[in-house]
Structure formats: structure tokens, C-alpha cells
Design an enzyme around this catalytic site. Structure first.
Site, PDB file in Angstrom:
ATOM      1  N   LEU A 266      50.214  16.526  -5.660  1.00 19.51           N
ATOM      2  CA  LEU A 266      48.616  17.177  -6.297  1.00 19.51           C
ATOM      3  C   LEU A 266      47.784  15.741  -5.696  1.00 19.51           C
ATOM      4  CD1 LEU A 266      50.212  19.266  -9.353  1.00 19.51           C
ATOM      5  CD2 LEU A 266      49.947  20.100  -6.836  1.00 19.51           C
TER       6      LEU A 266
ATOM      7  N   GLY B 294      41.573  17.645  -6.570  1.00 25.43           N
ATOM      8  CA  GLY B 294      40.843  18.086  -6.419  1.00 25.43           C
ATOM      9  C   GLY B 294      41.355  19.430  -6.754  1.00 25.43           C
ATOM     10  N   HIS B 295      43.327  18.936  -7.270  1.00 20.85           N
ATOM     11  CA  HIS B 295      44.265  20.454  -7.474  1.00 20.85           C
ATOM     12  C   HIS B 295      44.009  20.316  -8.947  1.00 20.85           C
ATOM     13  CE1 HIS B 295      46.456  19.512  -3.492  1.00 20.85           C
ATOM     14  NE2 HIS B 295      46.426  20.121  -4.050  1.00 20.85           N
TER      15      HIS B 295
ATOM     16  N   LYS C 187      37.499  24.365  -1.329  1.00 21.53           N
ATOM     17  CA  LYS C 187      37.704  23.448  -0.519  1.00 21.53           C
ATOM     18  C   LYS C 187      38.134  24.449   1.461  1.00 21.53           C
ATOM     19  CE  LYS C 187      39.894  19.941   2.094  1.00 21.53           C
ATOM     20  NZ  LYS C 187      41.008  20.668   2.531  1.00 21.53           N
TER      21      LYS C 187
ATOM     22  N   GLN D 231      40.009  30.513   3.082  1.00 18.07           N
ATOM     23  CA  GLN D 231      40.773  31.728   2.036  1.00 18.07           C
ATOM     24  C   GLN D 231      40.626  32.465   0.647  1.00 18.07           C
ATOM     25  OE1 GLN D 231      44.454  28.972   1.589  1.00 18.07           O
ATOM     26  NE2 GLN D 231      43.863  28.292  -0.598  1.00 18.07           N
TER      27      GLN D 231
ATOM     28  N   MET E 276      39.169  15.838  -0.690  1.00 17.70           N
ATOM     29  CA  MET E 276      40.579  16.064  -1.310  1.00 17.70           C
ATOM     30  C   MET E 276      40.709  16.922  -0.256  1.00 17.70           C
ATOM     31  SD  MET E 276      41.083  14.258  -4.484  1.00 17.70           S
ATOM     32  CE  MET E 276      39.766  12.426  -5.109  1.00 17.70           C
TER      33      MET E 276
HETATM   34  P1  AMP Z   1      46.794  23.372  -1.333  1.00 20.91           P
HETATM   35  O1  AMP Z   1      48.014  22.877  -1.866  1.00 20.91           O
HETATM   36  O2  AMP Z   1      46.069  22.840  -0.393  1.00 20.91           O
HETATM   37  O3  AMP Z   1      47.591  24.924  -1.228  1.00 20.91           O
HETATM   38  O4  AMP Z   1      45.443  23.710  -2.205  1.00 20.91           O
HETATM   39  C1  AMP Z   1      45.731  24.652  -4.036  1.00 20.91           C
HETATM   40  C2  AMP Z   1      44.325  25.123  -4.395  1.00 20.91           C
HETATM   41  O5  AMP Z   1      43.984  23.926  -4.569  1.00 20.91           O
HETATM   42  C3  AMP Z   1      43.582  26.013  -3.430  1.00 20.91           C
HETATM   43  O6  AMP Z   1      42.818  26.495  -4.102  1.00 20.91           O
HETATM   44  C4  AMP Z   1      43.073  24.885  -2.420  1.00 20.91           C
HETATM   45  O7  AMP Z   1      41.380  25.253  -2.539  1.00 20.91           O
HETATM   46  C5  AMP Z   1      42.015  23.928  -3.869  1.00 20.91           C
HETATM   47  N1  AMP Z   1      41.166  22.563  -3.153  1.00 20.91           N
HETATM   48  C6  AMP Z   1      42.555  21.954  -2.473  1.00 20.91           C
HETATM   49  N2  AMP Z   1      41.944  20.530  -1.959  1.00 20.91           N
HETATM   50  C7  AMP Z   1      40.758  20.685  -3.454  1.00 20.91           C
HETATM   51  C8  AMP Z   1      39.353  19.960  -3.327  1.00 20.91           C
HETATM   52  N3  AMP Z   1      39.189  18.938  -2.837  1.00 20.91           N
HETATM   53  N4  AMP Z   1      38.816  20.375  -4.250  1.00 20.91           N
HETATM   54  C9  AMP Z   1      39.174  21.133  -4.718  1.00 20.91           C
HETATM   55  N5  AMP Z   1      40.165  22.353  -4.696  1.00 20.91           N
HETATM   56  C10 AMP Z   1      41.146  21.763  -3.466  1.00 20.91           C
END
Ligand code: AMP
Length: 279
Positions: free
Chosen positions: A33, A36-37, A150, A154, A185
Site C-alpha cells: 500500500l 494512492g491506496h 489510475k 479497470q 503512485m
Molecule cells: P492495486 O493494489 O494496484 O490493485 O490498486 C488497488 C486500488 O488502488 C485500485 O482501485 C487502483 O486503481 C487504486 N490505486 C492504485 N494506485 C493509485 C494512485 N496512484 N492513485 C489513486 N488510486 C490508486
């Protein structure tokens, strides 16, 4: 903060809340994490009575086994971060808990959205994403679920999934959280060497320039510009596309009455980074 590994225990915990009409927010993640998360989880905490975060590296959405193997894992830090910001529940199932014996995706059709951009370069990726998101929605049954822009494609796939499968959940899209130098991020950023990390902001810088050119240049000229810019670097441009936000179909002319967005995917020595920017 409670941590569940078994879906039965999580379902039981959530059923007690639902009986009391509590609003449940859900943020699916693959862990490692970052801020962004964190911004998604904070939004869920603000909007809902109770927030569930899942951490699950979903094997069926990886079309590259090396990428799956090297996906960063920082569970202890993740749990600390979530506890500190006031998350209520974390769900960390095993692969067997989610898929039982057969680790395969369901097959979906999303009106062609799934065939654009990431769909062309990561075969089967969105079937894997939709399978895990639908499975987690069935277990958690949240009122709202939070996804980052991001991964804009998806986000649109999840919106279609909910519409097609009539899943009663509100999908909330959240803005891209960036490093100070503009790099979006991503959990994969920690895999970049110092040198690669120094080069990576070029992606957002070029994206920003390309978007500013939509006021004065043709789409063809902008595509040429982006290609030429990347040709001077060691970053490998996988695609650059300007597309309509709902269909994700590439536009031949910028139409400012419809929502258009520029999308980019770049390979930094086998570390794949994506970004996008609204016009
Ligand atoms: P992931 O762990 O990469 O599957 O991401 C989980 C969630 O966090 C997804 O909805 C991503 O789009 C969101 N996410 C990842 N990176 C960012 C970011 N830099 N800014 C905003 N949301 C993000």
C-alpha cells in the site's frame, strides 16, 4: 481493526453490521500500500460507517508469471498503515480460500471495453479482474466500492460489471495520487532502480505535454510527438491513446463536448507502468 483470513468469519461480522443498517465501504487492493491506496481508504472511511479493505494478489489477472512472482508484498506495513488511518476490517484470504481447487477466471463480455488498451497487451487480464471483484462483492456486499482512476480502464470495467450483473453497489472513482515529481503512485514503483525511478517522471511529463497539444495539434501529430519523445529514451512506449472515456474507443479527432482522456503504458525494463490524464 479486525483481520480476517476466512470468508465465513468476515460474512458473519458484516451480517451483524447489516442488521443494524450500517453503510459498508469497500476498497479492494493487492497490498504494497501507498498514499494512492490510502486516499481511497480515507474516502471510504469518510463516506461510510464501516470500511473493509482486501489485500489479495489475484493470480488470474496476471498474464506474466514473472510479474506475479515479483509483485511486492509488505503485509506488516500495510496492516500498520490501515490501522493508523482507522480502517475497520482487513480481509487477507489465501488463493485457495477464493478459488478453491480451480484457479481460473470466469469469461466476461464488457461491450468491447475489455479489448482496448490493457486488454490488447494483457490477455485475460480483465476476466481475472472481474472474477475477483465479483467474488469479493458477493462476500462483502458493500454499499460503496472505491477504485482509482489510475487504472481507469479497470474502473470502467467494474462499472460495466456492476451494470451487467446487477450488483447493488455504488462505484466511486477516485483521482490519481502522484509523487511530487508527477509519477503516478504504484506498488510496482518500489521495483524501479534509482536510475529507472529518475527516468520514470518522463511518462507524466510527456502525457501532460500531449494533452496540452490537443488544443493546437491534430491527433496524428500528437501521436507522432509522443513516439518521437520516447524514442530518445530507454523507456519502451507500449501504447499511447486518446480515447473516449465511456467506450475507451480511440478518437480520430478531439471532441471537447465528449469526455476524452489520454492513456499511456510504458515498459521500464520489464516493469510496466501506466498513467492517464483527462483532456
Ligand atoms: P492495486 O493494489 O494496484 O490493485 O490498486 C488497488 C486500488 O488502488 C485500485 O482501485 C487502483 O486503481 C487504486 N490505486 C492504485 N494506485 C493509485 C494512485 N496512484 N492513485 C489513486 N488510486 C490508486
Amino acid at each position: 481493526m479486525q483481520v480476517f483470513k476466512k470468508k465465513s468469519a468476515l460474512i458473519h461480522c458484516l451480517s451483524l453490521l447489516k442488521e443494524k443498517n450500517k453503510q459498508i465501504g469497500f476498497v479492494p487492493t493487492m497490498g504494497a500500500l501507498h498514499k494512492g491506496h490510502r486516499s481511497l481508504v480515507e474516502k471510504s472511511i469518510e463516506d461510510n460507517d464501516f470500511t473493509v479493505v482486501s489485500i489479495f494478489v489475484n493470480p488470474t489477472q496476471f498474464n506474466n508469471t514473472e510479474d506475479l512472482k515479483k509483485y511486492p508484498k509488505t503485509l506488516d506495513e500495510d496492516l500498520k498503515l490501515l490501522k493508523n488511518i482507522g480502517c475497520d476490517v482487513v480481509f487477507i484470504p489465501s488463493v485457495e480460500e477464493i478459488y478453491a481447487q480451480t484457479v481460473v477466471s470466469k469469461s466476461y463480455s464488457f461491450d468491447g471495453i475489455e479489448n482496448q488498451m490493457e486488454g490488447k497487451f494483457r490477455k485475460g487480464h480483465f476476466d481475472g479482474v472481474a472474477t475477483i471483484v465479483q467474488t469479493l462483492f458477493e462476500i462483502i456486499n458493500p454499499n460503496r466500492a472505491y477504485f482509482g482512476e489510475k487504472d481507469f480502464q479497470q474502473l470502467q470495467i467494474v462499472r460495466k460489471l456492476v451494470e451487467k450483473e446487477t450488483i447493488p453497489v455504488e462505484i466511486i472513482g477516485c483521482p490519481i495520487y502522484r509523487e511530487k515529481d508527477g509519477l503516478a503512485m504504484s506498488s510496482r514503483n518500489v521495483r524501479l532502480s534509482k536510475e529507472q525511478r529518475n527516468k520514470a517522471p518522463f511518462i507524466y511529463q510527456t502525457l501532460k505535454k500531449a494533452v496540452s497539444f490537443t488544443k493546437t495539434k491534430s491527433i496524428k501529430e500528437i501521436y507522432e510527438f509522443v513516439k518521437t519523445e520516447f524514442a530518445t529514451t530507454s523507456l519502451d512506449l507500449e501504447y499511447f491513446t486518446i480515447a473516449e472515456e465511456n467506450t475507451l474507443i480511440e478518437v480520430s479527432k478531439v471532441n471537447f463536448t465528449k469526455k476524452n482522456r489520454a492513456f499511456i503504458a510504458v515498459d521500464v525494463e520489464a516493469i510496466r507502468l501506466i498513467d492517464n490524464l483527462s483532456l
